[in-house]
Scaffold this active site. Sequence first.
Site, PDB file in Angstrom:
ATOM      1  N   LYS A 195       0.862  -1.187   0.000  1.00 28.61           N
ATOM      2  CA  LYS A 195       0.000   0.000   0.000  1.00 28.61           C
ATOM      3  C   LYS A 195       0.896   1.233   0.000  1.00 28.61           C
ATOM      4  CE  LYS A 195      -1.792   2.683   3.024  1.00 28.61           C
ATOM      5  NZ  LYS A 195      -1.675   3.954   2.276  1.00 28.61           N
ATOM      6  N   CYS A 303      13.479  11.193   6.909  1.00 27.93           N
ATOM      7  CA  CYS A 303      13.571  10.683   8.288  1.00 27.93           C
ATOM      8  C   CYS A 303      14.999  10.751   8.783  1.00 27.93           C
ATOM      9  CB  CYS A 303      13.066   9.255   8.355  1.00 27.93           C
ATOM     10  SG  CYS A 303      14.039   8.175   7.324  1.00 27.93           S
ATOM     11  N   GLU A 402       8.874  16.268  16.038  1.00 29.43           N
ATOM     12  CA  GLU A 402       9.478  16.153  14.712  1.00 29.43           C
ATOM     13  C   GLU A 402       8.816  17.217  13.832  1.00 29.43           C
ATOM     14  OE1 GLU A 402       8.386  12.692  12.336  1.00 29.43           O
ATOM     15  OE2 GLU A 402      10.440  12.523  11.627  1.00 29.43           O
TER      16      GLU A 402
HETATM   17  P1  NAD Z   1       2.103   8.600   7.956  1.00 28.96           P
HETATM   18  O1  NAD Z   1       2.259   7.782   9.188  1.00 28.96           O
HETATM   19  O2  NAD Z   1       1.140   9.708   7.960  1.00 28.96           O
HETATM   20  O3  NAD Z   1       1.701   7.632   6.741  1.00 28.96           O
HETATM   21  C1  NAD Z   1       2.388   6.420   6.511  1.00 28.96           C
HETATM   22  C2  NAD Z   1       1.398   5.364   6.076  1.00 28.96           C
HETATM   23  O4  NAD Z   1       0.528   5.054   7.157  1.00 28.96           O
HETATM   24  C3  NAD Z   1       0.531   5.799   4.907  1.00 28.96           C
HETATM   25  O5  NAD Z   1       0.463   4.746   3.991  1.00 28.96           O
HETATM   26  C4  NAD Z   1      -0.818   6.119   5.543  1.00 28.96           C
HETATM   27  O6  NAD Z   1      -1.891   5.790   4.704  1.00 28.96           O
HETATM   28  C5  NAD Z   1      -0.838   5.264   6.792  1.00 28.96           C
HETATM   29  N1  NAD Z   1      -1.475   5.919   7.944  1.00 28.96           N
HETATM   30  C6  NAD Z   1      -1.264   7.176   8.385  1.00 28.96           C
HETATM   31  N2  NAD Z   1      -1.990   7.418   9.496  1.00 28.96           N
HETATM   32  C7  NAD Z   1      -2.676   6.299   9.762  1.00 28.96           C
HETATM   33  C8  NAD Z   1      -3.611   5.928  10.778  1.00 28.96           C
HETATM   34  N3  NAD Z   1      -3.956   6.765  11.739  1.00 28.96           N
HETATM   35  N4  NAD Z   1      -4.136   4.689  10.728  1.00 28.96           N
HETATM   36  C9  NAD Z   1      -3.778   3.816   9.778  1.00 28.96           C
HETATM   37  N5  NAD Z   1      -2.896   4.124   8.787  1.00 28.96           N
HETATM   38  C10 NAD Z   1      -2.346   5.340   8.781  1.00 28.96           C
HETATM   39  O7  NAD Z   1       3.574   9.097   7.582  1.00 28.96           O
HETATM   40  P2  NAD Z   1       3.959  10.104   6.412  1.00 28.96           P
HETATM   41  O8  NAD Z   1       3.520  11.464   6.787  1.00 28.96           O
HETATM   42  O9  NAD Z   1       3.572   9.553   5.106  1.00 28.96           O
HETATM   43  O10 NAD Z   1       5.551  10.024   6.485  1.00 28.96           O
HETATM   44  C11 NAD Z   1       6.346  10.850   7.284  1.00 28.96           C
HETATM   45  C12 NAD Z   1       6.786  10.149   8.539  1.00 28.96           C
HETATM   46  O11 NAD Z   1       7.486   8.952   8.209  1.00 28.96           O
HETATM   47  C13 NAD Z   1       7.761  10.955   9.375  1.00 28.96           C
HETATM   48  O12 NAD Z   1       7.428  10.824  10.728  1.00 28.96           O
HETATM   49  C14 NAD Z   1       9.104  10.304   9.097  1.00 28.96           C
HETATM   50  O13 NAD Z   1      10.075  10.456  10.110  1.00 28.96           O
HETATM   51  C15 NAD Z   1       8.698   8.888   8.936  1.00 28.96           C
HETATM   52  N6  NAD Z   1       9.679   8.137   8.193  1.00 28.96           N
HETATM   53  C16 NAD Z   1      10.473   7.281   8.894  1.00 28.96           C
HETATM   54  C17 NAD Z   1      11.447   6.569   8.238  1.00 28.96           C
HETATM   55  C18 NAD Z   1      12.334   5.631   8.995  1.00 28.96           C
HETATM   56  O14 NAD Z   1      12.968   4.809   8.375  1.00 28.96           O
HETATM   57  N7  NAD Z   1      12.393   5.734  10.314  1.00 28.96           N
HETATM   58  C19 NAD Z   1      11.614   6.704   6.854  1.00 28.96           C
HETATM   59  C20 NAD Z   1      10.764   7.587   6.168  1.00 28.96           C
HETATM   60  C21 NAD Z   1       9.794   8.289   6.848  1.00 28.96           C
END
Ligand code: NAD
Length: 518
Positions: A195, A303, A402
């Site tokens: 997804k 990240c 963050e």
């Molecule tokens: P996000 O958590 O909003 O979304 C990620 C995924 O989770 C998406 O596919 C989304 O549809 C799903 N999602 C989001 N909220 C949800 C919920 N409440 N219930 C169920 N599914 C949900 O993250 P984002 O904004 O797309 O990405 C940014 C974040 O990702 C930052 O916090 C960043 O630090 C982190 N990140 C971490 C790494 C790592 O390796 N540690 C790498 C890249 C990004």
Amino acid sequence: ALGSLAASKAKEVESKWSGTSTSGGTTKNFVNGAFVDSKADRWIDVPDPVTQTVLSKVPETSEAEFNQAVKNAEEAFPAWAATSILGRQQIMFRLQALLRDHMDDIANSIVLEQGKTFADAKGDVLRGLQVAEVACGITSTMLDQRIEVSKDMDTHTRRQPLGVTAAICPFNFPAMIPLWTLPMATVTGNTLILKPSERVPGASMIIAELAQRAGLPKGVFNVVNGSFDTVNRICDHPAIKAISFVGSDKAGSHIYHRGTANGKRVQSNMGAKNHAVIMPDANKNLALNSIAGAAFGAAGQRCMALSVAVLVGEAQSMLPDLIERAKALKVGSGFDEGADLGPLISPQAREKVIRLTKSVEEQGGKILLDGTGYQSQDYPNGNFVGPSIVEVKKGMDAYEQEIFGPTLNVIRADTLDEAIEIINSNRYGNGTAIFTTNGSTARAFETRVNVGQIGVNAAIPVPLPFFSWSGSKASVLGQSPSFYGQHALSFFTTTKTITSLWRADDATDTKASVAMPT
Ligand code: NAD
């Protein structure tokens, strides 16, 4: 409307790639080897972050469609798991070659939907492609263990695939993060439901077409679009054995707890606050250029962005030059020649960056460079902010949260010990870096700092894929093996240990021994 360059790139992407839309149409799903239109009753807009023009709509895949995709992946599993390792490797060879050949198309899709610059988008694809390249070495990396235990007795291990696995991806690396999972999950013999982030589906759809052309059999790799409902279906479906998640703390914690409660393996990579320490003896240009690049590149939406600079002792005198480096960066559309940072992903993300940056002054810190008022002449509706630098202390919102935008926190410290104390007391452990010309200082830092990925005179020390991701503390949940490299082989397989006795002669004893065999 899109800018003219963006419009021509959009046309090119849409006309060449079956699953994509960049002209307000709909993104398809990729299920059982075919691009299919969803019959979803809920659709999510994918706006261009530069103009807000709707590029596509993503379906919230219905339960019936989702279950069908999992069923197809389940049906595809036995034959795929039984395909020889050389057969799977051949497909990986073709996939990595196709990814390289179509890198520009994937990068164009990323610039359109995500906003980062074209050069940065190519880096996004390349870091994913490298995982596919390393997956081609599966015939060496999957070698198992075997030992002759005693006369006639051997013990060996077998690593077998799990079945249907899933990946849930964030918006910030539309190619790299799907490719953290696709090569490793499939080359080990699993099938995969992926997804993408609902904000950036295009790169995954192009990758799906390339996987199809590479010869991955139908049902082995599937892209199912959606947001929270689709995520919950992944967490709950009994046929899905493992979930690989990358994204925010909130979603990561939810998915980890819901998935593990359902008996699944879950790996969850989440938020970060990465500190860079600048020692007084640092090579000044290297340190300042690296920190400015890693704090403001991709508009701070990485990240592994360096979001806190800890200036030790006399290194504090470098602050005016750091501000000059930041001021010199150009904000613009990712397609603009010379743009260093593009827009944020959404108006909400922009508001959050502005709110946290402004909060510094209200909470007793100093705004040393304020990019929050940046206004683009060319794209007045874009989610832009310019680089900001703020001096903070522990406890302030801008430090504790963050920001995920181009706002660099600065903290002053008197000694290396104090800098290490600051980093170790931060809850996150994704990455950190030190800039110094003293080997002993670097070694002490590397030994004592409690963070999983460390750069010495190197910003953004993301391990190349022959190593594994090693973020720590609150940046990950659970003790599961991590992403790509050897860890991914463990995550995507289950180990059997077989002990066999093949006597060269016939057994002659007639009394059974009931003691524990040793
Ligand atoms: P996000 O958590 O909003 O979304 C990620 C995924 O989770 C998406 O596919 C989304 O549809 C799903 N999602 C989001 N909220 C949800 C919920 N409440 N219930 C169920 N599914 C949900 O993250 P984002 O904004 O797309 O990405 C940014 C974040 O990702 C930052 O916090 C960043 O630090 C982190 N990140 C971490 C790494 C790592 O390796 N540690 C790498 C890249 C990004």
